[in-house]
Design a protein around this motif. Structure first.
Motif, PDB file in Angstrom:
ATOM      1  N   SER A   7     -31.771 -47.418  59.164  1.00  0.00           N
ATOM      2  CA  SER A   7     -33.287 -47.855  59.002  1.00  0.00           C
ATOM      3  C   SER A   7     -34.182 -46.874  58.587  1.00  0.00           C
ATOM      4  O   SER A   7     -33.850 -45.669  58.142  1.00  0.00           O
ATOM      5  CB  SER A   7     -33.795 -47.888  60.673  1.00  0.00           C
ATOM      6  N   GLY A   8     -35.189 -47.356  58.071  1.00  0.00           N
ATOM      7  CA  GLY A   8     -36.204 -46.422  57.393  1.00  0.00           C
ATOM      8  C   GLY A   8     -37.532 -46.720  57.648  1.00  0.00           C
ATOM      9  O   GLY A   8     -38.094 -46.060  58.798  1.00  0.00           O
TER      10      GLY A   8
ATOM     11  N   GLY B 148     -40.324 -53.138  54.598  1.00  0.00           N
ATOM     12  CA  GLY B 148     -40.405 -52.532  53.085  1.00  0.00           C
ATOM     13  C   GLY B 148     -39.506 -52.007  52.508  1.00  0.00           C
ATOM     14  O   GLY B 148     -39.204 -51.980  51.430  1.00  0.00           O
ATOM     15  N   CYS B 149     -38.579 -51.188  52.992  1.00  0.00           N
ATOM     16  CA  CYS B 149     -37.713 -50.398  52.499  1.00  0.00           C
ATOM     17  C   CYS B 149     -36.126 -51.220  52.081  1.00  0.00           C
ATOM     18  O   CYS B 149     -35.398 -50.530  51.143  1.00  0.00           O
ATOM     19  CB  CYS B 149     -37.469 -49.142  53.316  1.00  0.00           C
TER      20      CYS B 149
ATOM     21  N   SER C 291     -39.830 -57.453  52.073  1.00  0.00           N
ATOM     22  CA  SER C 291     -39.812 -57.548  50.743  1.00  0.00           C
ATOM     23  C   SER C 291     -39.085 -57.948  50.021  1.00  0.00           C
ATOM     24  O   SER C 291     -37.841 -58.070  50.333  1.00  0.00           O
ATOM     25  CB  SER C 291     -39.714 -55.865  50.517  1.00  0.00           C
ATOM     26  N   ARG C 292     -39.409 -58.815  49.163  1.00  0.00           N
ATOM     27  CA  ARG C 292     -38.397 -59.786  48.083  1.00  0.00           C
ATOM     28  C   ARG C 292     -37.694 -58.743  47.103  1.00  0.00           C
ATOM     29  O   ARG C 292     -36.603 -59.197  46.399  1.00  0.00           O
ATOM     30  CB  ARG C 292     -39.441 -60.610  47.446  1.00  0.00           C
ATOM     31  N   ALA C 293     -37.951 -57.568  46.968  1.00  0.00           N
ATOM     32  CA  ALA C 293     -37.387 -56.674  46.014  1.00  0.00           C
ATOM     33  C   ALA C 293     -35.984 -56.223  46.721  1.00  0.00           C
ATOM     34  O   ALA C 293     -35.071 -55.737  46.364  1.00  0.00           O
ATOM     35  CB  ALA C 293     -38.207 -55.370  45.943  1.00  0.00           C
TER      36      ALA C 293
ATOM     37  N   LEU D 211     -26.877 -46.535  54.047  1.00  0.00           N
ATOM     38  CA  LEU D 211     -27.505 -45.614  54.444  1.00  0.00           C
ATOM     39  C   LEU D 211     -27.904 -44.488  53.593  1.00  0.00           C
ATOM     40  O   LEU D 211     -27.090 -43.917  52.910  1.00  0.00           O
ATOM     41  CB  LEU D 211     -26.627 -44.656  55.809  1.00  0.00           C
ATOM     42  N   PRO D 212     -29.044 -44.037  53.275  1.00  0.00           N
ATOM     43  CA  PRO D 212     -29.334 -42.981  52.478  1.00  0.00           C
ATOM     44  C   PRO D 212     -28.521 -41.637  52.934  1.00  0.00           C
ATOM     45  O   PRO D 212     -28.221 -41.436  53.863  1.00  0.00           O
ATOM     46  CB  PRO D 212     -31.029 -42.733  52.758  1.00  0.00           C
ATOM     47  N   ALA D 213     -28.144 -40.840  51.824  1.00  0.00           N
ATOM     48  CA  ALA D 213     -27.472 -39.716  52.006  1.00  0.00           C
ATOM     49  C   ALA D 213     -28.132 -38.867  53.138  1.00  0.00           C
ATOM     50  O   ALA D 213     -27.274 -38.072  53.795  1.00  0.00           O
ATOM     51  CB  ALA D 213     -27.389 -39.263  50.659  1.00  0.00           C
ATOM     52  N   ARG D 214     -29.244 -38.713  53.031  1.00  0.00           N
ATOM     53  CA  ARG D 214     -29.933 -37.557  54.204  1.00  0.00           C
ATOM     54  C   ARG D 214     -29.617 -38.160  55.542  1.00  0.00           C
ATOM     55  O   ARG D 214     -29.304 -37.180  56.215  1.00  0.00           O
ATOM     56  CB  ARG D 214     -31.324 -37.537  53.522  1.00  0.00           C
TER      57      ARG D 214
END
Length: 122
Positions: free
Chosen positions: A37-38, A43-44, A62-64, A95-98
């Motif tokens: 999650s962000g 949006g993310c 977000s459609r992106a 998941l983001p690396a961080r």
């Protein structure tokens, strides 16, 4: 009305979820482990899931990160998905690396390999 059950692929224990609660919120005990999650606002795109079974509604996202075609095939964001029946879901996001390092799903960065810009010039 009794809480609905959310089953996550490869997780033994189903999770209870009310119709007024997002899938991500219901999965809070494991979401960093299985579903990242962000922003929690659509949006993310980190909390992408595919709904394999069940009925649900989605909010703005977000459609992106989720196209209309992907949404039609069951892809959605867990933070913008409210169940209307029991659901079976599959994590799709990465998941983001961080976060992976924080939750020990990746090895820590080796400080000897990291160089500052000053070190590279020498």
């Amino acid at each position: 009305m009794a809480p609905l059950l959310i089953r996550v692929l490869n997780v033994d224990q189903p999770f209870r979820c009310g119709t007024d609660e997002t899938v991500l919120r219901a999965l809070a005990p494991i979401h960093h482990d299985r579903i990242g999650s962000g922003c929690h606002g659509g949006g993310c795109g980190v909390c992408r899931i595919r709904v394999l079974q069940g009925d649900y509604v989605v909010g703005c996202m977000s459609r992106a990160h989720v196209s209309i075609e992907e949404e039609a095939s069951g892809l959605t964001l867990a933070c913008r998905t409210w169940p209307r029946s029991d659901l079976a879901v599959e994590p799709v996001g990465k998941l983001p690396a961080r976060l992976m390092r924080r939750f020990r799903l990746l090895p820590p960065i080796d400080d000897d390999r990291v160089q500052s810009p000053d070190d590279r010039e020498k």
